[in-house]
Design a protein around this motif. Structure first.
Motif, PDB file in Angstrom:
ATOM      1  N   ASP A   1      59.941  13.606 110.374  1.00 46.33           N
ATOM      2  CA  ASP A   1      59.933  15.010 110.766  1.00 46.33           C
ATOM      3  C   ASP A   1      58.629  15.692 110.355  1.00 46.33           C
ATOM      4  OD1 ASP A   1      62.283  15.234 112.138  1.00 46.33           O
ATOM      5  OD2 ASP A   1      63.476  15.713 110.389  1.00 46.33           O
ATOM      6  N   PHE A   2      58.154  15.359 109.162  1.00 51.18           N
ATOM      7  CA  PHE A   2      56.923  15.966 108.668  1.00 51.18           C
ATOM      8  C   PHE A   2      55.743  15.610 109.566  1.00 51.18           C
ATOM      9  CE2 PHE A   2      53.034  15.396 106.125  1.00 51.18           C
ATOM     10  CZ  PHE A   2      52.809  16.711 105.741  1.00 51.18           C
ATOM     11  N   PHE A   3      55.589  14.311 109.854  1.00 50.02           N
ATOM     12  CA  PHE A   3      54.449  13.897 110.678  1.00 50.02           C
ATOM     13  C   PHE A   3      54.582  14.391 112.120  1.00 50.02           C
ATOM     14  CE2 PHE A   3      53.795  10.810 107.235  1.00 50.02           C
ATOM     15  CZ  PHE A   3      52.429  10.960 107.061  1.00 50.02           C
ATOM     16  N   TRP A   4      55.813  14.479 112.633  1.00 50.93           N
ATOM     17  CA  TRP A   4      56.003  15.022 113.977  1.00 50.93           C
ATOM     18  C   TRP A   4      55.579  16.492 114.015  1.00 50.93           C
ATOM     19  CZ3 TRP A   4      60.940  14.073 117.415  1.00 50.93           C
ATOM     20  CH2 TRP A   4      60.699  14.588 118.697  1.00 50.93           C
ATOM     21  N   THR A   5      56.010  17.266 113.023  1.00 48.86           N
ATOM     22  CA  THR A   5      55.673  18.687 112.996  1.00 48.86           C
ATOM     23  C   THR A   5      54.179  18.895 112.828  1.00 48.86           C
ATOM     24  OG1 THR A   5      57.820  19.089 111.944  1.00 48.86           O
ATOM     25  CG2 THR A   5      56.238  20.890 111.915  1.00 48.86           C
ATOM     26  N   VAL A   6      53.556  18.125 111.939  1.00 51.22           N
ATOM     27  CA  VAL A   6      52.105  18.258 111.717  1.00 51.22           C
ATOM     28  C   VAL A   6      51.323  17.950 112.995  1.00 51.22           C
ATOM     29  CG1 VAL A   6      50.121  17.239 110.538  1.00 51.22           C
ATOM     30  CG2 VAL A   6      52.151  17.835 109.234  1.00 51.22           C
ATOM     31  N   ASN A   7      51.609  16.796 113.600  1.00 51.21           N
ATOM     32  CA  ASN A   7      50.848  16.390 114.787  1.00 51.21           C
ATOM     33  C   ASN A   7      51.194  17.233 116.009  1.00 51.21           C
ATOM     34  OD1 ASN A   7      49.211  13.905 114.027  1.00 51.21           O
ATOM     35  ND2 ASN A   7      51.225  13.360 113.230  1.00 51.21           N
ATOM     36  N   ASN A   8      52.421  17.736 116.060  1.00 49.29           N
ATOM     37  CA  ASN A   8      52.790  18.644 117.138  1.00 49.29           C
ATOM     38  C   ASN A   8      51.928  19.900 117.095  1.00 49.29           C
ATOM     39  OD1 ASN A   8      54.464  19.942 119.193  1.00 49.29           O
ATOM     40  ND2 ASN A   8      55.325  21.114 117.517  1.00 49.29           N
ATOM     41  N   HIS A   9      51.830  20.512 115.931  1.00 53.81           N
ATOM     42  CA  HIS A   9      51.017  21.723 115.798  1.00 53.81           C
ATOM     43  C   HIS A   9      49.519  21.410 115.937  1.00 53.81           C
ATOM     44  CE1 HIS A   9      53.829  24.978 114.712  1.00 53.81           C
ATOM     45  NE2 HIS A   9      54.602  23.980 114.318  1.00 53.81           N
ATOM     46  N   LEU A  10      49.107  20.271 115.402  1.00 47.08           N
ATOM     47  CA  LEU A  10      47.688  19.909 115.508  1.00 47.08           C
ATOM     48  C   LEU A  10      47.264  19.750 116.960  1.00 47.08           C
ATOM     49  CD1 LEU A  10      46.740  17.337 112.722  1.00 47.08           C
ATOM     50  CD2 LEU A  10      45.786  19.596 113.124  1.00 47.08           C
ATOM     51  N   SER A  11      48.051  19.036 117.748  1.00 50.84           N
ATOM     52  CA  SER A  11      47.687  18.793 119.140  1.00 50.84           C
ATOM     53  C   SER A  11      47.619  20.094 119.930  1.00 50.84           C
ATOM     54  CB  SER A  11      48.678  17.828 119.798  1.00 50.84           C
ATOM     55  OG  SER A  11      49.976  18.387 119.835  1.00 50.84           O
ATOM     56  N   VAL A  12      48.548  21.024 119.628  1.00 51.80           N
ATOM     57  CA  VAL A  12      48.540  22.311 120.330  1.00 51.80           C
ATOM     58  C   VAL A  12      47.342  23.156 119.896  1.00 51.80           C
ATOM     59  CG1 VAL A  12      49.810  24.455 120.705  1.00 51.80           C
ATOM     60  CG2 VAL A  12      51.030  22.281 120.660  1.00 51.80           C
ATOM     61  N   TRP A  13      47.076  23.209 118.603  1.00 53.99           N
ATOM     62  CA  TRP A  13      45.955  24.009 118.109  1.00 53.99           C
ATOM     63  C   TRP A  13      44.614  23.435 118.556  1.00 53.99           C
ATOM     64  CZ3 TRP A  13      45.761  28.762 116.556  1.00 53.99           C
ATOM     65  CH2 TRP A  13      46.882  29.361 115.969  1.00 53.99           C
ATOM     66  N   PHE A  14      44.477  22.098 118.555  1.00 53.45           N
ATOM     67  CA  PHE A  14      43.221  21.492 119.016  1.00 53.45           C
ATOM     68  C   PHE A  14      43.002  21.746 120.508  1.00 53.45           C
ATOM     69  CE2 PHE A  14      43.149  18.048 115.463  1.00 53.45           C
ATOM     70  CZ  PHE A  14      42.687  19.011 114.583  1.00 53.45           C
ATOM     71  N   ALA A  15      44.082  21.686 121.302  1.00 53.26           N
ATOM     72  CA  ALA A  15      43.967  22.012 122.725  1.00 53.26           C
ATOM     73  C   ALA A  15      43.582  23.479 122.921  1.00 53.26           C
ATOM     74  CB  ALA A  15      45.276  21.705 123.446  1.00 53.26           C
TER      75      ALA A  15
END
Length: 312
Positions: A86-100
């Motif tokens: 859950d932690f890595f999903w949440t981190v990478n989910n937000h990262l991918s959106v913010w980087f886009a």
């Protein structure tokens, strides 16, 4: 869920994962090789590389969650392993959106034509601060993921697979309010970068409209480099916005499956739709970027040449 349905859904998930990893790995490799050769990297290439890496991680986490749900459902009843996922999903989910979102902002600052002092200052500073902005996105994603994961995990993961096997009705009802508030907060935080990308898209439309008006006043044709750059940037941003809406709805389905009768099926379908966003958008970025498009054509030509040699 029928075993045949599970097999079909897992094959689809594996196919989406493979295509997404190939596209994002290609983006990262091309930009890293160019970085090594020239010993410098453009801000857009740095964002694309960071975005590709975050999406590879996101794809791995989503596929891992799919396999655990189908093949090892007992893991859902244990908190420690699922908290890590859950932690890595949440981190990478937000990262991918913010980087886009950073990519959308960079397109806007590089291409739009405004003379406001704040815009000119941001345009002049973007190349110098882009690395710090990306690191700030990483720090922000990690900070919000820690409390969110802690609150989301305990009851939600237990009810996903085990609610039909044991009497968890009362426990689920008690935790619904807390889970719902956490889920709403998580999704509202994800909507913030989406709003920024939407504003960038609208400002690009305004910049294009002003540019075409100037071209009309001077009697110049529409097919100039600035107009073409505006259109290409708008296509890239709108593809992100469209795919993000689909991903956001799928993410809602996956996280809200806690409230649905067919929980396992809802999670799988939500994750299958969620896999489309980091996979297909990367192919769109390759087609919209001249360097990546040319590199992909060279790779395809070499593969075609190798296949012809082996055939004969």
């Amino acid at each position: 869920m029928p075993a045949k349905m599970e097999s079909i859904l897992m094959v689809i998930a594996a196919g989406e994962f493979t295509m997404g990893v190939l596209a994002n790995t290609f983006i990262a490799l091309v930009n890293c090789m160019d970085w090594i050769k020239s010993k410098k990297i453009a801000s857009i290439d740095l964002i694309l590389t960071s975005l590709a890496i975050s999406r590879i991680c996101l794809l791995c986490v989503i596929l891992l969650d799919c396999f655990i749900l189908v093949l090892c459902p007992e893991v859902y009843t244990s908190g420690k392993q699922m908290k890590i996922i859950d932690f890595f999903w949440t981190v990478n989910n937000h990262l991918s959106v913010w980087f886009a979102t950073c990519l959308s902002i960079c397109y806007f600052l590089k291409i739009a034509n405004f003379f406001h002092p704040l815009f000119l200052w941001m345009k002049w500073r973007i190349d110098r601060v882009i690395l710090w902005i990306l690191l700030g996105c990483l720090a922000f994603s990690v900070l919000i993921s820690l409390p969110v994961t802690e609150n989301l995990n305990d009851d939600f993961r237990l009810c996903v697979k085990a609610k039909q096997k044991m009497n968890l009705t009362l426990r689920c009802r008690v935790s619904k309010a807390q889970y719902a508030s956490t889920k709403v907060l998580l999704n509202l935080l994800t909507l913030l970068p989406f709003s920024v990308s939407l504003i960038s898209f609208l400002l690009l439309i305004l910049s294009l409209w002003r540019h075409t008006r100037q071209m009309q006043l001077h009697g110049i044709g529409y097919r100039d480099p600035s107009t073409a750059a505006h259109v290409e940037a708008m296509k890239a941003v709108i593809s992100f916005l469209f795919l993000f809406v689909a991903y956001y709805l799928a993410f809602l389905v996956a996280t809200s499956s806690y409230f649905m009768p067919e929980t396992e099926l809802a999670v799988l379908w939500g994750e299958l739709i969620a896999l489309i966003y980091p996979s297909s958008h990367s192919f769109i970025l390759i087609l919209r970027n001249n360097k990546l498009r040319q590199a992909s054509l060279r790779v395809l030509w070499k593969l075609k040449f190798i296949l012809k040699r082996r055939k004969f």
